[in-house]
Design an enzyme around this catalytic site. Structure first.
Site, PDB file in Angstrom:
ATOM      1  N   ARG A  92     -10.464  11.535 -23.788  1.00  0.00           N
ATOM      2  CA  ARG A  92     -10.302  12.158 -25.405  1.00  0.00           C
ATOM      3  C   ARG A  92      -9.632  11.279 -26.003  1.00  0.00           C
ATOM      4  O   ARG A  92      -9.194  11.873 -27.123  1.00  0.00           O
ATOM      5  CB  ARG A  92      -9.815  13.549 -25.153  1.00  0.00           C
ATOM      6  CG  ARG A  92     -10.870  14.588 -25.004  1.00  0.00           C
ATOM      7  CD  ARG A  92     -10.229  15.840 -25.137  1.00  0.00           C
ATOM      8  NE  ARG A  92      -8.781  16.080 -24.604  1.00  0.00           N
ATOM      9  CZ  ARG A  92      -8.041  17.193 -24.481  1.00  0.00           C
ATOM     10  NH1 ARG A  92      -8.503  18.266 -25.144  1.00  0.00           N
ATOM     11  NH2 ARG A  92      -6.912  17.090 -23.696  1.00  0.00           N
ATOM     12  N   LYS A 118      -6.278  11.775  -4.894  1.00  0.00           N
ATOM     13  CA  LYS A 118      -5.183  12.475  -4.502  1.00  0.00           C
ATOM     14  C   LYS A 118      -4.375  12.666  -5.616  1.00  0.00           C
ATOM     15  O   LYS A 118      -4.262  11.819  -6.574  1.00  0.00           O
ATOM     16  CB  LYS A 118      -4.697  11.695  -3.498  1.00  0.00           C
ATOM     17  CG  LYS A 118      -4.045  10.256  -3.916  1.00  0.00           C
ATOM     18  CD  LYS A 118      -3.032   9.775  -3.026  1.00  0.00           C
ATOM     19  CE  LYS A 118      -1.656  10.398  -3.557  1.00  0.00           C
ATOM     20  NZ  LYS A 118      -0.992   9.443  -4.557  1.00  0.00           N
ATOM     21  N   ASP A 152      -8.306   8.815  -0.500  1.00  0.00           N
ATOM     22  CA  ASP A 152      -6.774   8.438  -0.133  1.00  0.00           C
ATOM     23  C   ASP A 152      -7.011   7.012   0.050  1.00  0.00           C
ATOM     24  O   ASP A 152      -7.657   6.531   1.049  1.00  0.00           O
ATOM     25  CB  ASP A 152      -6.138   9.008   1.398  1.00  0.00           C
ATOM     26  CG  ASP A 152      -4.882   8.562   1.771  1.00  0.00           C
ATOM     27  OD1 ASP A 152      -4.582   7.292   1.081  1.00  0.00           O
ATOM     28  OD2 ASP A 152      -4.255   9.191   2.226  1.00  0.00           O
ATOM     29  N   HIS A 153      -6.584   6.235  -1.054  1.00  0.00           N
ATOM     30  CA  HIS A 153      -7.014   4.851  -1.191  1.00  0.00           C
ATOM     31  C   HIS A 153      -6.332   3.941  -0.060  1.00  0.00           C
ATOM     32  O   HIS A 153      -7.038   2.821   0.229  1.00  0.00           O
ATOM     33  CB  HIS A 153      -6.627   4.151  -2.440  1.00  0.00           C
ATOM     34  CG  HIS A 153      -5.410   3.965  -2.678  1.00  0.00           C
ATOM     35  ND1 HIS A 153      -4.428   4.490  -3.015  1.00  0.00           N
ATOM     36  CD2 HIS A 153      -4.696   2.591  -2.464  1.00  0.00           C
ATOM     37  CE1 HIS A 153      -3.417   4.024  -3.464  1.00  0.00           C
ATOM     38  NE2 HIS A 153      -3.439   2.567  -2.623  1.00  0.00           N
ATOM     39  N   LYS A 184      -8.031   0.390   2.689  1.00  0.00           N
ATOM     40  CA  LYS A 184      -7.208  -0.924   2.859  1.00  0.00           C
ATOM     41  C   LYS A 184      -7.870  -1.481   3.959  1.00  0.00           C
ATOM     42  O   LYS A 184      -7.867  -0.938   5.299  1.00  0.00           O
ATOM     43  CB  LYS A 184      -6.030  -0.710   2.736  1.00  0.00           C
ATOM     44  CG  LYS A 184      -5.265  -0.517   1.370  1.00  0.00           C
ATOM     45  CD  LYS A 184      -3.883  -0.283   1.573  1.00  0.00           C
ATOM     46  CE  LYS A 184      -3.276   0.191   0.434  1.00  0.00           C
ATOM     47  NZ  LYS A 184      -2.746  -0.855  -0.634  1.00  0.00           N
ATOM     48  N   GLU A 229       8.351   0.179  -2.277  1.00  0.00           N
ATOM     49  CA  GLU A 229       7.793  -0.458  -3.717  1.00  0.00           C
ATOM     50  C   GLU A 229       8.978  -0.804  -4.385  1.00  0.00           C
ATOM     51  O   GLU A 229      10.001  -0.157  -4.304  1.00  0.00           O
ATOM     52  CB  GLU A 229       7.038   0.533  -4.382  1.00  0.00           C
ATOM     53  CG  GLU A 229       5.874   1.015  -3.843  1.00  0.00           C
ATOM     54  CD  GLU A 229       5.072   2.077  -4.771  1.00  0.00           C
ATOM     55  OE1 GLU A 229       4.240   1.812  -5.372  1.00  0.00           O
ATOM     56  OE2 GLU A 229       5.297   3.427  -4.933  1.00  0.00           O
ATOM     57  N   ASP A 260       3.394  12.568  -3.211  1.00  0.00           N
ATOM     58  CA  ASP A 260       2.637  11.246  -3.742  1.00  0.00           C
ATOM     59  C   ASP A 260       2.259  10.163  -2.646  1.00  0.00           C
ATOM     60  O   ASP A 260       1.241   9.640  -2.629  1.00  0.00           O
ATOM     61  CB  ASP A 260       3.706  10.562  -4.770  1.00  0.00           C
ATOM     62  CG  ASP A 260       3.083   9.463  -5.448  1.00  0.00           C
ATOM     63  OD1 ASP A 260       1.635   9.811  -6.138  1.00  0.00           O
ATOM     64  OD2 ASP A 260       3.527   8.474  -5.942  1.00  0.00           O
ATOM     65  N   HIS A 303      -0.991   8.856   2.415  1.00  0.00           N
ATOM     66  CA  HIS A 303      -1.018   7.513   2.758  1.00  0.00           C
ATOM     67  C   HIS A 303      -0.331   7.341   4.246  1.00  0.00           C
ATOM     68  O   HIS A 303      -0.961   6.886   4.932  1.00  0.00           O
ATOM     69  CB  HIS A 303      -0.432   6.510   1.785  1.00  0.00           C
ATOM     70  CG  HIS A 303      -1.146   6.834   0.284  1.00  0.00           C
ATOM     71  ND1 HIS A 303      -2.191   7.041   0.122  1.00  0.00           N
ATOM     72  CD2 HIS A 303      -0.405   6.408  -0.667  1.00  0.00           C
ATOM     73  CE1 HIS A 303      -2.609   7.004  -1.021  1.00  0.00           C
ATOM     74  NE2 HIS A 303      -1.201   6.781  -1.887  1.00  0.00           N
ATOM     75  N   LYS A 326      10.542   4.270  -4.076  1.00  0.00           N
ATOM     76  CA  LYS A 326      10.295   3.384  -5.069  1.00  0.00           C
ATOM     77  C   LYS A 326      11.553   2.690  -5.398  1.00  0.00           C
ATOM     78  O   LYS A 326      12.773   3.388  -5.245  1.00  0.00           O
ATOM     79  CB  LYS A 326       9.981   4.254  -6.363  1.00  0.00           C
ATOM     80  CG  LYS A 326       8.683   4.928  -6.192  1.00  0.00           C
ATOM     81  CD  LYS A 326       7.882   4.964  -7.412  1.00  0.00           C
ATOM     82  CE  LYS A 326       6.402   5.799  -7.014  1.00  0.00           C
ATOM     83  NZ  LYS A 326       5.318   4.758  -6.955  1.00  0.00           N
ATOM     84  N   LYS A 371       8.008  -5.083  -2.016  1.00  0.00           N
ATOM     85  CA  LYS A 371       7.129  -4.152  -1.948  1.00  0.00           C
ATOM     86  C   LYS A 371       6.537  -4.561  -0.360  1.00  0.00           C
ATOM     87  O   LYS A 371       6.027  -5.886  -0.103  1.00  0.00           O
ATOM     88  CB  LYS A 371       5.919  -4.553  -2.925  1.00  0.00           C
ATOM     89  CG  LYS A 371       4.755  -3.764  -2.450  1.00  0.00           C
ATOM     90  CD  LYS A 371       3.664  -3.639  -3.553  1.00  0.00           C
ATOM     91  CE  LYS A 371       2.391  -2.710  -2.956  1.00  0.00           C
ATOM     92  NZ  LYS A 371       2.522  -1.533  -2.883  1.00  0.00           N
TER      93      LYS A 371
HETATM   94  C1  BG6 Z   1      -0.588   5.811  -5.253  1.00  0.00           C
HETATM   95  C2  BG6 Z   1       0.616   6.346  -5.891  1.00  0.00           C
HETATM   96  O1  BG6 Z   1      -1.372   6.644  -4.676  1.00  0.00           O
HETATM   97  O2  BG6 Z   1      -0.015   4.554  -4.269  1.00  0.00           O
HETATM   98  C3  BG6 Z   1       1.589   5.488  -6.504  1.00  0.00           C
HETATM   99  O3  BG6 Z   1       0.469   7.650  -6.572  1.00  0.00           O
HETATM  100  C4  BG6 Z   1       1.849   4.386  -5.529  1.00  0.00           C
HETATM  101  O4  BG6 Z   1       2.832   6.160  -6.756  1.00  0.00           O
HETATM  102  C5  BG6 Z   1       0.733   3.672  -4.939  1.00  0.00           C
HETATM  103  O5  BG6 Z   1       2.576   3.448  -6.489  1.00  0.00           O
HETATM  104  C6  BG6 Z   1       0.839   2.712  -4.006  1.00  0.00           C
HETATM  105  O6  BG6 Z   1      -0.363   2.219  -3.677  1.00  0.00           O
HETATM  106  P1  BG6 Z   1      -0.386   0.505  -3.148  1.00  0.00           P
HETATM  107  O7  BG6 Z   1      -1.661   0.201  -2.769  1.00  0.00           O
HETATM  108  O8  BG6 Z   1       0.048  -0.203  -4.266  1.00  0.00           O
HETATM  109  O9  BG6 Z   1       0.560   0.360  -2.002  1.00  0.00           O
END
Ligand code: BG6
Length: 504
Positions: A52, A157, A186-187, A191, A225, A244, A249, A349, A354
């Protein structure tokens, strides 16, 4: 993604609900553009953004900026971007607007007619959990769920916000879509290094015999992170590190480490074995939560020499917020393989760097034959699986230092993706979007996995929600988390491995 991959043979119409959001810009469009570049989108495809906050031209500009800034390939070639972006459309409208779905239906019918064939319709819900139900209703009312083979819904997610809401949402989603049409993302599962865990464990005979309580002392899973909440304070306030990162993850990575060998690589077979791990997680004894779960929130500090504000000073955050930006858990898996082997999970965080890493520490040698100082740098064998930033696997073991006498030193034997294959692994979202187009759900969460993952963390979630923390903020930005996080593991005579590991 290897050279053997081919274009999906069926056309695809991908609608991104929430296309003005961060995820579309940072991840989805860069991933789709990279797939296009690698000729892994179908010959006929259409990507429709819904939101929107823009029109087609503004959205395209915004997405191009996203690709330029966040794609692993950097700035796109002008002609290629023009070709790709001629397949973008924008559907303006709110998720509660029936007209939006009717319009989409019209666009889909018309596009399929112009191609002379039906397409897989991928409805990607890149929206907060509270909005998912609305979108499901809309898709259902417009019949955009009718074709069990072609209509697919992708749900980002977190799936729900707690056990009850996830169950409730699942009932609604599965009333409208069959389970085989639902892709819960769940990305981390997309990976390359996480998938490589399966290849590593089940494609090699070497490690499996020692992959158990007789040889493994404990497992550490760290996802740290450096960034803070990156302007997503309002979202993060209702999330927190447990929801989160851990519910999804970290628990999924733990499943890949702990699962039994599947009989085949079939989607359901792999997912069954992962569910078995979650089912075996020992419930935390009521009243002993403080021993097994630690929370933290960052206060002001420094990151890379820059002064950084505390979480409570971030935009969109309650100045008295009790949301955790750090969580650490100690879990046990009650089965024959893992009885009494601790799994330590931590994420946070605004930590010093990282790193996403699994570290498997083996038991020390049963008898030390080297006297006194020869073993002063002695450390037990460790297998390190680096999910990010430098994807690879490292085995740490003892070696004799060159020269006279017998002095031991820990050395690394390593494998890195970029060095072994001379390619950068694809982004997780490339793999996952490609799999949705093919209809392969192996790397997606099944309803029962979601359910059990929520039930593991629910007691912690409830306790933390009911009793706001008295000591927040309890770690400074740019540090490894609260003292209680160190104490959690120190109680067992262990410590978190320093990161990044030397030479890794
Ligand atoms: C996401 C979270 O699912 O994963 C974020 O919502 C986080 O808060 C991110 O920063 C981290 O993903 P990656 O792939 O950068 O480790």
């Amino acid at each position: 993604m290897g050279p053997e991959l081919t274009r999906p043979s069926e056309p695809a119409i991908i609608t991104i609900f929430g296309a003005n959001g961060d995820l579309a810009k940072r991840k989805l469009l860069p991933a789709l553009f990279n797939l296009y570049h690698e000729k892994l989108l179908p010959e006929n495809f259409l990507i429709v953004g819904n939101g929107r906050r823009s029109d087609l031209e503004t959205w395209k500009r915004d997405m191009r900026e996203g690709v330029e800034t966040f794609s692993r390939r950097g700035k796109p070639d002008e002609a290629e971007w023009q070709e790709f972006s001629s397949n973008l459309q924008f559907a303006f409208g709110g998720l509660d607007d029936r007209g939006l779905y009717e319009g989409l239906r019209g666009l889909i019918t018309q596009t399929e007619a112009s191609w002379g064939r039906g397409a897989n319709r991928i409805h990607y819900l890149s929206i907060p959990p509270s909005m998912v139900e609305l979108a499901i209703h809309g898709l259902n009312d417009a019949g955009l769920n009718d074709d069990k083979k072609r209509d697919r819904v992708v749900i980002e997610k977190p799936f729900g916000t707690d056990l009850t809401s996830a169950e409730d949402l699942n009932t609604k989603v599965t009333a409208a879509f069959d389970e085989c049409q639902v892709y819960r993302i769940d990305h981390y599962l997309g990976k390359e290094t996480v998938q490589n865990l399966l290849a590593f464990r089940f494609g090699n005979a070497l490690f499996e015999p020692i992959w158990n309580r007789s040889y493994i002392d404990h497992v550490q899973i760290t996802v740290s992170e450096e960034v803070g909440v990156e302007g997503r304070g309002a979202f993060y306030e209702s999330a927190g590190a447990l929801r989160d990162m851990i519910q999804n993850h970290l628990l999924q990575v733990m499943c890949m480490i702990a699962m039994e060998p599947p009989v085949s690589f079939e989607a359901d077979e792999v997912r069954n074995k992962k569910v078995d791990v979650l089912k075996a997680v020992r419930p935390i004894p009521p009243g002993e939560l403080y021993k097994y779960a630690v929370r933290g929130q960052y206060g002001a500090g420094h990151s890379r020499g820059e002064k950084e504000p505390g979480y409570r000073q971030e935009e969109g955050v309650d100045p008295a917020s009790s949301t955790e930006t750090y969580a650490a858990l100690q879990l046990y898996i009650d089965n024959w393989r893992w009885q009494n082997v601790p799994f330590y999970l931590r994420t946070g965080k605004r930590m010093p760097c990282k790193v996403s890493q699994v570290s498997i520490e083996f038991k020390p040698v049963p008898h030390q034959i080297f006297p006194g100082t020869t073993g002063e740098h002695f450390e037990p064998n460790r297998l390190i699986i680096n999910i990010a930033p430098k994807e690879g696997i490292v085995l740490r073991f003892q070696s004799k230092q060159p020269g006279k006498g017998m002095r031991l030193q820990t050395v690394n034997m390593d494998f890195y993706y970029s060095e072994a294959f001379h390619v950068e692994p694809p982004e997780a979202y490339e793999t996952l979007l490609y799999d949705v187009m093919l209809g392969d759900s192996t790397l997606f969460m099944r309803a029962d996995q979601e359910h059990i993952a929520w039930s593991i963390i629910q007691p912690i979630l409830s306790a933390w929600t009911n009793t706001p923390s008295a000591d927040f903020p309890n770690y400074a930005a740019g540090t490894w988390g609260p003292e209680a996080g160190e104490a959690l593991i120190a109680r067992d005579g262990r410590s978190w491995h320093s990161l990044p590991v030397e030479g890794v």
